[in-house]
Design a protein around this motif. Structure first.
Motif, PDB file in Angstrom:
ATOM      1  N   GLU A 199       0.835  -1.205   0.000  1.00  0.00           N
ATOM      2  CA  GLU A 199       0.000   0.000   0.000  1.00  0.00           C
ATOM      3  C   GLU A 199       0.870   1.256   0.000  1.00  0.00           C
ATOM      4  OE1 GLU A 199      -3.196   0.834  -0.468  1.00  0.00           O
ATOM      5  OE2 GLU A 199      -3.247  -1.305  -0.981  1.00  0.00           O
ATOM      6  N   LEU A 200       1.910   1.251   0.854  1.00  0.00           N
ATOM      7  CA  LEU A 200       2.819   2.400   0.912  1.00  0.00           C
ATOM      8  C   LEU A 200       3.456   2.630  -0.459  1.00  0.00           C
ATOM      9  CD1 LEU A 200       4.421   4.589   2.494  1.00  0.00           C
ATOM     10  CD2 LEU A 200       6.142   2.822   2.977  1.00  0.00           C
ATOM     11  N   GLY A 201       3.891   1.548  -1.094  1.00  0.00           N
ATOM     12  CA  GLY A 201       4.512   1.648  -2.418  1.00  0.00           C
ATOM     13  C   GLY A 201       3.571   2.262  -3.436  1.00  0.00           C
ATOM     14  N   LYS A 202       2.305   1.825  -3.412  1.00  0.00           N
ATOM     15  CA  LYS A 202       1.325   2.353  -4.376  1.00  0.00           C
ATOM     16  C   LYS A 202       1.127   3.846  -4.174  1.00  0.00           C
ATOM     17  CE  LYS A 202      -1.159  -1.951  -4.921  1.00  0.00           C
ATOM     18  NZ  LYS A 202      -2.041  -2.765  -4.097  1.00  0.00           N
ATOM     19  N   LYS A 203       1.008   4.238  -2.902  1.00  0.00           N
ATOM     20  CA  LYS A 203       0.820   5.670  -2.620  1.00  0.00           C
ATOM     21  C   LYS A 203       2.047   6.468  -3.048  1.00  0.00           C
ATOM     22  CE  LYS A 203      -2.243   5.270   1.363  1.00  0.00           C
ATOM     23  NZ  LYS A 203      -2.139   5.077   2.811  1.00  0.00           N
ATOM     24  N   ALA A 204       3.227   5.988  -2.660  1.00  0.00           N
ATOM     25  CA  ALA A 204       4.465   6.737  -2.935  1.00  0.00           C
ATOM     26  C   ALA A 204       4.701   6.892  -4.438  1.00  0.00           C
ATOM     27  CB  ALA A 204       5.655   6.031  -2.282  1.00  0.00           C
ATOM     28  N   LYS A 205       4.389   5.847  -5.203  1.00  0.00           N
ATOM     29  CA  LYS A 205       4.695   5.857  -6.637  1.00  0.00           C
ATOM     30  C   LYS A 205       4.011   7.006  -7.378  1.00  0.00           C
ATOM     31  CE  LYS A 205       4.634   2.764 -10.715  1.00  0.00           C
ATOM     32  NZ  LYS A 205       5.585   3.548 -11.449  1.00  0.00           N
ATOM     33  N   THR A 206       2.782   7.344  -6.971  1.00  0.00           N
ATOM     34  CA  THR A 206       2.069   8.403  -7.692  1.00  0.00           C
ATOM     35  C   THR A 206       2.820   9.738  -7.574  1.00  0.00           C
ATOM     36  OG1 THR A 206       0.672   8.953  -5.802  1.00  0.00           O
ATOM     37  CG2 THR A 206      -0.204   7.335  -7.343  1.00  0.00           C
ATOM     38  N   ASP A 250       6.646   9.307  -9.480  1.00  0.00           N
ATOM     39  CA  ASP A 250       6.608   9.348 -10.942  1.00  0.00           C
ATOM     40  C   ASP A 250       6.466  10.769 -11.477  1.00  0.00           C
ATOM     41  OD1 ASP A 250       6.955   6.680 -11.150  1.00  0.00           O
ATOM     42  OD2 ASP A 250       4.873   6.178 -11.621  1.00  0.00           O
ATOM     43  N   GLN A 251       5.909  11.647 -10.665  1.00  0.00           N
ATOM     44  CA  GLN A 251       5.759  13.049 -11.101  1.00  0.00           C
ATOM     45  C   GLN A 251       6.934  13.913 -10.680  1.00  0.00           C
ATOM     46  OE1 GLN A 251       1.693  14.785 -10.434  1.00  0.00           O
ATOM     47  NE2 GLN A 251       1.461  12.915  -9.235  1.00  0.00           N
ATOM     48  N   GLY A 252       7.896  13.326  -9.992  1.00  0.00           N
ATOM     49  CA  GLY A 252       9.048  14.101  -9.525  1.00  0.00           C
ATOM     50  C   GLY A 252       8.736  14.899  -8.269  1.00  0.00           C
ATOM     51  N   LEU A 253       7.601  14.576  -7.626  1.00  0.00           N
ATOM     52  CA  LEU A 253       7.206  15.297  -6.406  1.00  0.00           C
ATOM     53  C   LEU A 253       7.656  14.539  -5.167  1.00  0.00           C
ATOM     54  CD1 LEU A 253       3.517  16.093  -7.462  1.00  0.00           C
ATOM     55  CD2 LEU A 253       5.488  17.656  -7.510  1.00  0.00           C
ATOM     56  N   LEU A 254       7.720  15.226  -4.055  1.00  0.00           N
ATOM     57  CA  LEU A 254       8.016  14.549  -2.803  1.00  0.00           C
ATOM     58  C   LEU A 254       6.796  13.787  -2.310  1.00  0.00           C
ATOM     59  CD1 LEU A 254      10.048  17.212  -0.767  1.00  0.00           C
ATOM     60  CD2 LEU A 254      10.899  15.346  -2.211  1.00  0.00           C
ATOM     61  N   VAL A 255       7.053  12.671  -1.684  1.00  0.00           N
ATOM     62  CA  VAL A 255       6.013  11.911  -0.999  1.00  0.00           C
ATOM     63  C   VAL A 255       5.632  12.743   0.242  1.00  0.00           C
ATOM     64  CG1 VAL A 255       5.635   9.729   0.234  1.00  0.00           C
ATOM     65  CG2 VAL A 255       6.975   9.754  -1.888  1.00  0.00           C
ATOM     66  N   ASP A 309       5.026  14.294   3.842  1.00  0.00           N
ATOM     67  CA  ASP A 309       5.786  14.077   5.085  1.00  0.00           C
ATOM     68  C   ASP A 309       5.200  12.961   5.947  1.00  0.00           C
ATOM     69  OD1 ASP A 309       7.498  16.134   4.393  1.00  0.00           O
ATOM     70  OD2 ASP A 309       6.484  17.638   5.634  1.00  0.00           O
ATOM     71  N   GLU A 310       3.864  12.891   6.027  1.00  0.00           N
ATOM     72  CA  GLU A 310       3.263  11.899   6.946  1.00  0.00           C
ATOM     73  C   GLU A 310       3.508  10.459   6.512  1.00  0.00           C
ATOM     74  OE1 GLU A 310       1.790  14.478   5.582  1.00  0.00           O
ATOM     75  OE2 GLU A 310      -0.141  13.969   4.660  1.00  0.00           O
ATOM     76  N   LEU A 311       3.856  10.257   5.232  1.00  0.00           N
ATOM     77  CA  LEU A 311       4.150   8.885   4.784  1.00  0.00           C
ATOM     78  C   LEU A 311       5.601   8.496   5.024  1.00  0.00           C
ATOM     79  CD1 LEU A 311       2.270   8.539   1.354  1.00  0.00           C
ATOM     80  CD2 LEU A 311       1.556   7.750   3.611  1.00  0.00           C
ATOM     81  N   VAL A 312       6.439   9.477   5.364  1.00  0.00           N
ATOM     82  CA  VAL A 312       7.860   9.150   5.464  1.00  0.00           C
ATOM     83  C   VAL A 312       8.421   9.315   6.875  1.00  0.00           C
ATOM     84  CG1 VAL A 312       8.656  11.429   4.638  1.00  0.00           C
ATOM     85  CG2 VAL A 312      10.109   9.455   4.283  1.00  0.00           C
ATOM     86  N   VAL A 313       7.860  10.258   7.660  1.00  0.00           N
ATOM     87  CA  VAL A 313       8.452  10.583   8.960  1.00  0.00           C
ATOM     88  C   VAL A 313       8.443   9.391   9.926  1.00  0.00           C
ATOM     89  CG1 VAL A 313       8.123  11.954  11.055  1.00  0.00           C
ATOM     90  CG2 VAL A 313       8.146  13.092   8.838  1.00  0.00           C
ATOM     91  N   ASP A 314       7.271   8.758  10.101  1.00  0.00           N
ATOM     92  CA  ASP A 314       7.173   7.662  11.075  1.00  0.00           C
ATOM     93  C   ASP A 314       8.090   6.512  10.709  1.00  0.00           C
ATOM     94  OD1 ASP A 314       5.350   9.168  12.346  1.00  0.00           O
ATOM     95  OD2 ASP A 314       3.592   7.973  11.792  1.00  0.00           O
ATOM     96  N   LEU A 315       8.160   6.280   9.414  1.00  0.00           N
ATOM     97  CA  LEU A 315       8.998   5.197   8.901  1.00  0.00           C
ATOM     98  C   LEU A 315      10.468   5.387   9.330  1.00  0.00           C
ATOM     99  CD1 LEU A 315       8.190   4.054   5.452  1.00  0.00           C
ATOM    100  CD2 LEU A 315      10.503   4.850   5.609  1.00  0.00           C
ATOM    101  N   VAL A 316      10.953   6.614   9.193  1.00  0.00           N
ATOM    102  CA  VAL A 316      12.361   6.884   9.536  1.00  0.00           C
ATOM    103  C   VAL A 316      12.549   6.924  11.058  1.00  0.00           C
ATOM    104  CG1 VAL A 316      14.253   8.550   9.342  1.00  0.00           C
ATOM    105  CG2 VAL A 316      12.787   8.106   7.375  1.00  0.00           C
ATOM    106  N   VAL A 317      11.584   7.532  11.736  1.00  0.00           N
ATOM    107  CA  VAL A 317      11.682   7.629  13.199  1.00  0.00           C
ATOM    108  C   VAL A 317      11.735   6.220  13.820  1.00  0.00           C
ATOM    109  CG1 VAL A 317      10.374   8.314  15.260  1.00  0.00           C
ATOM    110  CG2 VAL A 317      10.688   9.941  13.382  1.00  0.00           C
ATOM    111  N   ASP A 318      10.920   5.302  13.291  1.00  0.00           N
ATOM    112  CA  ASP A 318      10.952   3.911  13.778  1.00  0.00           C
ATOM    113  C   ASP A 318      12.290   3.248  13.438  1.00  0.00           C
ATOM    114  OD1 ASP A 318       8.395   4.182  14.655  1.00  0.00           O
ATOM    115  OD2 ASP A 318       7.470   3.035  13.027  1.00  0.00           O
TER     116      ASP A 318
END
Ligand code: ADP
Ligand code: ADP
Ligand code: ZN
Length: 214
Positions: free
Chosen positions: A44-51, A54-59, A61-70
C-alpha cells in the motif's frame, strides 16, 4: 556517528552513503530505496508513494516521517547511521530532531554534496540502479564489470522511471524549493559540512573521511 546526506538529486548522496556505511560500519538508510522496495513488492505504501515519485514530487511528510523515526530507534542504529534522502523538508528535519531528542541523541554531521544543476541531467540519464541491494552505477563514470548486472549482488540493473530528463528537471525545482532550505537549518545547528561533488567518487569520499575522521 549520526550523519545526514544533503544535496540535489543525483549529487552522489547514495554513492557516498554506501561507502560511509561500509567504512564506519553503520547502517545506510535510504528513503528512496525503502519506497522502491515497497513499489517492487506492491505494498500500500509503495502504491501511494509511486504516484508522487513518478511526477518528480516529494512523498507527503506523513508517509515518510514515522517510517524513519521507527528505523533510527532500532538496535543496529545505536552506534549511528547515515541517512540518505531524508530529511527533505523542514518539517521532516524538525520531526527527526524531536525524535532524536527523545532518544537523547542528535545529528552529528549534515554532509552537503555540492553539484551544480548543469551536471545533474547527464548524471541521471547514465544512472543505473539495483533495486535488490540499492547499489548505483553510471554507464560512463562508474560502470559495472558486466553490463546491466549489479557487481555487488548479481541482480539486473534498471533505469529509474523518475530519471527521465523532464522528471529530473521537476525534481531539481522541488529540491531548490523544499530541500535546499535545510542547508541553512543545519548551518544554524553548526553541523553542516560541504564537499565538492563534481570531483570523482574516490576524491569526494576522501574529503568526507577527512571531515568525519578515522
Ligand atoms: P535521489 O537519489 O534522486 O536523490 P531518492 O532515491 O532519494 O532520489 O528519492 C526518489 C524519490 O522518492 C523522490 O523524488 C521522492 O519522490 C521520494 N522520496 C524519497 N525520500 C523522500 C523524503 N524524505 N520525503 C519525501 N519524498 C521522498
Ligand atoms: P543521489 O543519491 O544523490 O541521487 P547517486 O549516488 O545515485 O546520487 O549518483 C547519481 C549518479 O551519478 C549515479 O549514476 C552515480 O553512479 C553517479 N555518480 C555518483 N558519484 C559520482 C561522481 N563523483 N562522479 C561522477 N558520477 C557520479
Ligand atoms: Zn545489487
Amino acid at each position: 556517528m549520526k550523519i545526514i546526506m544533503l544535496g540535489a538529486p543525483g549529487a552522489g548522496k547514495g554513492t557516498q552513503a554506501k561507502m560511509i556505511s561500509d567504512k564506519y560500519g553503520i547502517p545506510h538508510i535510504s528513503t528512496g530505496d525503502i519506497f522502491r522496495a515497497n513499489i517492487k513488492n506492491g505494498t500500500e505504501l509503495g502504491k501511494k508513494a509511486k504516484t508522487y515519485m513518478d511526477q518528480g514530487l516529494l512523498v507527503p511528510d506523513e508517509l515518510v516521517v514515522d517510517l524513519v523515526v521507527d528505523r533510527v530507534a532500532q538496535d543496529d542504529c545505536e552506534k549511528g547511521y547515515v541517512l540518505d534522502g531524508f530529511p527533505r523538508t523542514i518539517p521532516q528535519a524538525e520531526a527527526l530532531d524531536a525524535a532524536l531528542a527523545k532518544l537523547g541523541s542528535k545529528v552529528d554531521y549534515a554532509v552537503n554534496v555540492e553539484v551544480p544543476d548543469e551536471n545533474i541531467i547527464t548524471r541521471m540519464s547514465g544512472r543505473r540502479a539495483c533495486v535488490s541491494c540499492g547499489a548505483t552505477y553510471h554507464i560512463v563514470h562508474i560502470p559495472t564489470k558486466v553490463e546491466g548486472i549489479c557487481d555487488r549482488c548479481g541482480a539486473k540493473l534498471i533505469l529509474r522511471d523518475d530519471d527521465k530528463p523532464e522528471t529530473v528537471k521537476k525534481r531539481l525545482a522541488v529540491y531548490h524549493e523544499q530541500t535546499q532550505p535545510l542547508i541553512d537549518y543545519y548551518t544554524k545547528q553548526n553541523v553542516l559540512v560541504e564537499v565538492d561533488g563534481t570531483k570523482d567518487m574516490e576524491e569526494v569520499f576522501a574529503a568526507i573521511c577527512n571531515i568525519l575522521g578515522e
